[in-house]
Design a protein around this motif. Structure first.
Motif, PDB file in Angstrom:
ATOM      1  N   ALA A 377       0.137   6.224   0.459  1.00 43.21           N
ATOM      2  CA  ALA A 377      -0.059   7.182  -0.624  1.00 43.21           C
ATOM      3  C   ALA A 377       1.013   7.074  -1.706  1.00 43.21           C
ATOM      4  CB  ALA A 377      -0.089   8.601  -0.062  1.00 43.21           C
ATOM      5  N   ARG A 378       2.074   6.354  -1.426  1.00 41.97           N
ATOM      6  CA  ARG A 378       3.133   6.208  -2.429  1.00 41.97           C
ATOM      7  C   ARG A 378       2.593   5.452  -3.644  1.00 41.97           C
ATOM      8  NH1 ARG A 378       8.734   4.640   0.836  1.00 41.97           N
ATOM      9  NH2 ARG A 378       8.685   6.373   2.325  1.00 41.97           N
ATOM     10  N   PRO A 379       3.020   5.830  -4.827  1.00 40.17           N
ATOM     11  CA  PRO A 379       2.502   5.185  -6.041  1.00 40.17           C
ATOM     12  C   PRO A 379       2.911   3.724  -6.146  1.00 40.17           C
ATOM     13  CG  PRO A 379       4.347   6.625  -6.564  1.00 40.17           C
ATOM     14  CD  PRO A 379       3.999   6.907  -5.127  1.00 40.17           C
ATOM     15  N   ALA A 380       2.219   3.006  -6.988  1.00 35.75           N
ATOM     16  CA  ALA A 380       2.454   1.570  -7.140  1.00 35.75           C
ATOM     17  C   ALA A 380       3.873   1.254  -7.600  1.00 35.75           C
ATOM     18  CB  ALA A 380       1.435   0.980  -8.110  1.00 35.75           C
ATOM     19  N   ALA A 381       4.517   2.223  -8.279  1.00 37.05           N
ATOM     20  CA  ALA A 381       5.872   1.990  -8.776  1.00 37.05           C
ATOM     21  C   ALA A 381       6.937   2.262  -7.722  1.00 37.05           C
ATOM     22  CB  ALA A 381       6.130   2.880 -10.000  1.00 37.05           C
TER      23      ALA A 381
END
Length: 473
Positions: A377-381
């Motif tokens: 779930a962590r963002p791509a950044a």
């Protein structure tokens, strides 16, 4: 391992430290009575690892180290004698050993004085006569000084790290050379004997089985033997004021725990679970690969990590259960099955991290899928996706979050793709096929495909080598 080691292996996923070591200044060359080198070839100054060009050496294999050490905890002075039993893998007119700092006072090859000089972290040895290919020979190095750790690119200390009552000794990836001359790359594994003398009241803890201890004239000498092959970075000679506990498990494993009294209360509940953790991991991964086990729990608040030193992990403070599970799993993945290149470090850290997930899943905590989903779930950044687990790019990244967490995610994707029955057979087969040896990512992929009957190239390419956040997990 474990904080921003190291970012810390403590909790669910990640930590570690180590990396490459910067070149040290070239010392004044020393040469001890040797004739001009006979015709032959020089052994390479490194084992060819692109992340650590000077780590390890070429031209020979060390089968055994006999280390005799005397450490004064007040002055922090170390006297050492190292006897290396080796075999030439090529004709050798000279060869290198890794040794950082410390003054060398003599080198012999088969009891004959050899020429030697220092070049950065290299101790360059020129035997009086060239060594034949496949010749067995013995190197003896006498040395002394005040050992100091090296600073890895991630800023952590590595090697012989002084503490207020002794030394915390953890050598991944190159710290072994701060306290003994070595062929210091995981490709070269050897057996060890340690004889360590320290002031009475201090305990010296190394790898393997304690063969005896003796106190006289205010000094205590400890003798340890590590019979199974071990990479140099996994050797330890940690010294401190420790409370010692010894027992044998129902499986016949000899356990030796050494705990700093300041960490004893916090450590006790976790260390009590060590036999059950080893039994649980043995069911998943196959028989425990060594005859000894245990823990070294030091009080070293400035270190910031733990390390899976073979048979007896060393912790900078009282470990939690996740850390204990992680470092214990390394006994199979990293210690028994060792790397041939540091680029493949996910085979150590991803596997040990996934062991944490499995332990949680099977002991009333979050399922491995829930842990995976939380990470995905962590963002791509997010830093989790900063670089591929199977290709960290440099020593600075070896022990970062992607190697630990994304490496574990790759294993979870494998588990989903092949099913539990095949997945756990793969883990067991991997540990068995490469026991006391080495393994590569390519070999693991091949084994997983053989055991499952599936083509897994795409899965591993996506999760180990694709940059950024994988899609459609």
């Amino acid at each position: 391992m474990t904080t921003p080691r190291r970012q810390a292996v403590r909790r669910t996923a990640v930590l570690r430290r180590e990396a490459v070591l910067a070149t040290v200044p070239v010392a004044v060359a020393a040469l001890l009575g040797a004739a001009a080198p006979a015709a032959g070839t020089a052994g390479a100054a490194g084992a060819g690892d692109p992340y650590f060009p000077l780590s390890g050496n070429g031209g020979y294999h060390v089968s055994h180290y006999g280390l005799t050490l005397r450490y004064d905890t007040a002055s922090r002075h170390l006297d050492g004698s190292a006897v290396l039993t080796a075999r030439a893998t090529q004709r050798l007119s000279r060869f290198d050993l890794d040794l950082n700092g410390l003054k060398v006072t003599g080198v012999t090859v088969d009891r004959t004085a050899a020429g030697f000089r220092r070049s950065g972290q290299e101790l360059v040895v020129t035997p009086r006569h060239a060594l034949r290919k496949d010749q067995n020979f013995r190197i003896t190095v006498s040395y002394h000084g005040t050992p100091k750790p090296v600073t890895d690119p991630d800023g952590s200390a590595d090697g012989w790290i002084p503490t207020d009552d002794g030394a915390f000794v953890a050598g991944e990836p190159q710290g072994a050379m701060t306290w003994f001359p070595a062929n210091s790359h995981p490709r070269d594994k050897s057996s060890y004997d340690f004889t360590i003398t320290v002031p009475q009241g201090r305990t010296a803890v190394a790898n393997g089985v304690l063969r005896g201890q003796h106190t006289a004239h205010g000094l205590t000498t400890f003798r340890w033997r590590q019979a199974e092959p071990m990479a140099a970075y996994l050797a330890t000679a940690t010294v401190g004021t420790f409370k010692v506990q010894q027992y044998t498990t129902g499986d016949g494993i000899r356990v030796y725990n050494a705990v700093d009294p300041r960490e004893a209360h916090a450590s006790a509940p976790v260390l009590k679970k060590l036999p059950s953790v080893l039994a649980w991991e043995s069911k998943l991964f196959g028989p425990y690969p060594f005859r000894a086990a245990g823990s070294i729990v030091d009080h070293a608040p400035d270190v910031g990590y733990a390390l899976e030193t073979q048979t007896r992990p060393v912790y900078d403070s009282a470990p939690d259960i996740s850390t204990l599970v992680h470092e214990s799993a390394h006994q199979w993945f990293g210690d028994s099955v060792s790397l041939t290149a540091w680029k493949d470090i996910w085979l150590n850290e991803g596997f040990a991290t996934y062991a944490e997930w499995l332990y949680s899943e099977q002991h009333g905590g979050d399922s491995a899928q829930k842990t995976f989903d939380h990470l995905y779930a962590r963002p791509a950044a997010d830093g989790l996706w900063a670089y591929p687990a199977g290709d960290p790019g440099s020593g600075k990244n070896l022990f970062g979050t992607p190697v630990y967490a994304r490496g574990a995610m790759a294993l979870h994707e494998l588990r989903k793709a092949v099913g539990d029955r095949d997945f756990f057979r793969i883990l067991h087969a991997w540990a068995a096929a490469h026991r006391a040896g080495h393994g590569t990512t390519a070999q693991f992929v091949k084994l997983a495909e053989r055991e499952s009957g599936k083509n897994l190239d795409g899965l591993f390419h996506t999760w180990l080598y694709t940059k950024g956040k994988p899609k459609n997990a």
